[in-house]
Enzyme design. Structure first.
Site, PDB file in Angstrom:
ATOM      1  N   PRO A  64       0.835  -1.219   0.000  1.00  0.00           N
ATOM      2  CA  PRO A  64       0.000   0.000   0.000  1.00  0.00           C
ATOM      3  C   PRO A  64       0.861   1.257   0.000  1.00  0.00           C
ATOM      4  O   PRO A  64       1.837   1.340   0.738  1.00  0.00           O
ATOM      5  CB  PRO A  64      -0.783  -0.114   1.320  1.00  0.00           C
ATOM      6  N   CYS A 117       2.250   3.059   9.623  1.00  0.00           N
ATOM      7  CA  CYS A 117       2.499   4.438   9.185  1.00  0.00           C
ATOM      8  C   CYS A 117       3.038   5.260  10.354  1.00  0.00           C
ATOM      9  O   CYS A 117       2.401   5.351  11.404  1.00  0.00           O
ATOM     10  CB  CYS A 117       1.219   5.069   8.644  1.00  0.00           C
TER      11      CYS A 117
HETATM   12  C1  LIG Z   1       5.207   7.399  -0.960  1.00  0.00           C
HETATM   13  C2  LIG Z   1       4.936   6.234  -0.053  1.00  0.00           C
HETATM   14  C3  LIG Z   1       3.704   6.114   0.557  1.00  0.00           C
HETATM   15  C4  LIG Z   1       3.438   5.042   1.427  1.00  0.00           C
HETATM   16  N1  LIG Z   1       2.204   4.924   1.982  1.00  0.00           N
HETATM   17  C5  LIG Z   1       1.915   3.849   2.757  1.00  0.00           C
HETATM   18  C6  LIG Z   1       0.602   3.643   3.258  1.00  0.00           C
HETATM   19  O1  LIG Z   1      -0.310   4.435   3.013  1.00  0.00           O
HETATM   20  N2  LIG Z   1       0.379   2.538   4.027  1.00  0.00           N
HETATM   21  C7  LIG Z   1       1.372   1.646   4.323  1.00  0.00           C
HETATM   22  O2  LIG Z   1       1.114   0.664   5.028  1.00  0.00           O
HETATM   23  N3  LIG Z   1       2.617   1.812   3.862  1.00  0.00           N
HETATM   24  C8  LIG Z   1       2.903   2.877   3.071  1.00  0.00           C
HETATM   25  N4  LIG Z   1       4.157   3.013   2.544  1.00  0.00           N
HETATM   26  C9  LIG Z   1       5.201   2.009   2.846  1.00  0.00           C
HETATM   27  C10 LIG Z   1       5.240   0.921   1.771  1.00  0.00           C
HETATM   28  O3  LIG Z   1       4.043   0.138   1.800  1.00  0.00           O
HETATM   29  C11 LIG Z   1       6.431  -0.025   2.006  1.00  0.00           C
HETATM   30  O4  LIG Z   1       6.326  -0.585   3.295  1.00  0.00           O
HETATM   31  C12 LIG Z   1       7.782   0.698   1.885  1.00  0.00           C
HETATM   32  O5  LIG Z   1       7.813   1.545   0.760  1.00  0.00           O
HETATM   33  C13 LIG Z   1       8.934  -0.315   1.808  1.00  0.00           C
HETATM   34  O6  LIG Z   1       8.785  -1.140   0.679  1.00  0.00           O
HETATM   35  P1  LIG Z   1       9.676  -0.892  -0.681  1.00  0.00           P
HETATM   36  O7  LIG Z   1      11.098  -0.858  -0.253  1.00  0.00           O
HETATM   37  O8  LIG Z   1       9.339  -2.062  -1.557  1.00  0.00           O
HETATM   38  O9  LIG Z   1       9.252   0.419  -1.251  1.00  0.00           O
HETATM   39  C14 LIG Z   1       4.435   4.078   1.691  1.00  0.00           C
HETATM   40  C15 LIG Z   1       5.676   4.198   1.051  1.00  0.00           C
HETATM   41  C16 LIG Z   1       5.931   5.250   0.168  1.00  0.00           C
HETATM   42  C17 LIG Z   1       7.265   5.323  -0.521  1.00  0.00           C
END
Ligand SMILES: Cc1cc2nc3c(=O)[nH]c(=O)nc-3n(C[C@H](O)[C@H](O)[C@H](O)COP(=O)(O)O)c2cc1C
Length: 341
Positions: free
Chosen positions: A28, A114
């Protein structure tokens, strides 16, 4: 040669009373995992589930899908779409969950990760990791109010202590969660320090429900390493799925990627966004996407800065057309100056 990774990623996985067709899911992401981005991802396919942007549980009962910027979907995506909610009151979370179930979503995801101040100051998101009883009560109340799968997304906690994360995971399972997505970073951490993947293995060992590992999976090799190191059941991909929306299809279906895919995909998103958002919102969302997309290129900063300064979508399209006139030089790993936002 047999692609063992693809073979694993295409294995069905049982989650609660339902089954998904693949092990890669979209994590998400607020302002990134919107309806237009999901339509783009769906055209490539190769994922098991998509998670929505975070929606406020308190607002969901009053949301109208025709006008809401967040609580919005295409009917075709409901069989694989999970709606993420945030809040701190069990009854409010349960009311939102009931509406999500009635709308026909695959499942509900509880945001316990979050760490943004505006969310934590209301005892929601990662703040709930400091109140394990309340967090478990939310899981239990939501579980009792719906029959569709209930997911929990959480982080290590507020201190770098994997045993606390293991304890939380056990509580969530006991309260009735059907699956966990675990992002092994402490809550105050933005995304600068690497996630502790070994903690994912500890959480996986501690529960019998499926665990999706999450954090810094940027390449096929990362994907293989996370699976081997942790034994997790699937992987939630965040930023890399925004930077390369075809990544699920590439890793799990063997989609062959040509250099043209970059320009074509960005242009396609510029066409999809205005179908769902007014010009200001569409442009704002494209700029957010551009931050991660630009991280693919050696001269990504140049591309991002130009898009950031654009005043409307037509200007963005002409910047894209001129940037992709010649094939831009790709970076091996995403440019972290852009990616760590
Ligand atoms: C711009 C942005 C917005 C995010 N919004 C949420 C969110 O609304 N809810 C959530 O559980 N995690 C949120 N995350 C975290 C991501 O779900 C994820 O845990 C994090 O980006 C690490 O994974 P990755 O390295 O594959 O990006 C957000 C991450 C980014 C970069």
């Amino acid at each position: 040669m047999k692609d063992r990774l693809a073979e694993f990623l295409n294995r069905p996985l049982i989650i609660g009373n339902r089954t998904i067709s693949g092990r890669l899911v979209l994590a998400p992401m607020t302002h990134l995992g919107h309806i237009a981005m999901r339509e783009l991802l769906a055209a490539f396919g190769g994922f098991g589930l998509l998670f929505s942007e975070m929606c406020s549980a308190g607002r969901i009962p009053h949301e109208n899908r025709e006008t809401s910027a967040l609580f919005r979907w295409r009917d075709q995506e409901l069989p694989y779409l999970v709606c993420q909610i945030v809040g701190s009151d069990p009854a409010t979370m349960a009311r939102a969950a009931a509406k999500i179930e009635a709308a026909g979503f695959f499942g509900i995801d509880l945001n316990f990760g979050c760490a943004v101040a505006a969310i934590c100051s209301r005892s929601s998101g990662a703040a709930l990791l400091k109140q394990p009883h309340l967090a478990a009560a939310i899981v239990k109340t939501v579980r009792q109010s719906v029959s569709i799968p209930v997911f929990v997304k959480f982080r290590t906690g507020w201190q770098d202590c994997p045993l606390a994360a293991v304890d939380l995971a056990r509580r969530f399972e006991a309260a009735g969660a059907d699956a966990l997505t675990f992002h092994p970073r402490v809550a105050p951490d933005r995304r600068s320090r690497p996630p502790r993947w070994e903690y994912i293995g500890m959480v996986k060992q501690a529960v019998s429900i499926p665990v999706f590992g999450n954090g810094n999976v940027f390449s096929r090799a990362d994907c293989i390493r996370m699976l081997a190191l942790t034994g997790c059941d699937g992987i939630a991909i965040g930023r890399m799925a925004v930077a390369r929306p075809w990544i699920f299809a590439e890793w799990s279906r063997g989609l062959s990627v040509t250099p043209r895919i970059y320009g074509d995909t960005a242009l396609r998103l510029s066409e999809l966004l205005p179908l769902y958002f007014d010009e200001i919102r569409a442009v704002r969302r494209f700029k957010k996407f551009a931050l991660y997309f630009a991280a693919n290129f050696r001269f990504g900063h140049y591309l991002y800065t130009r898009i950031f300064r654009a005043s409307d979508m037509e200007a963005i399209r002409s910047i894209l057309r001129s940037f992709f006139q010649t094939l831009p030089e790709l970076t091996l790993r995403p440019n972290m100056n852009l990616f760590n936002n």
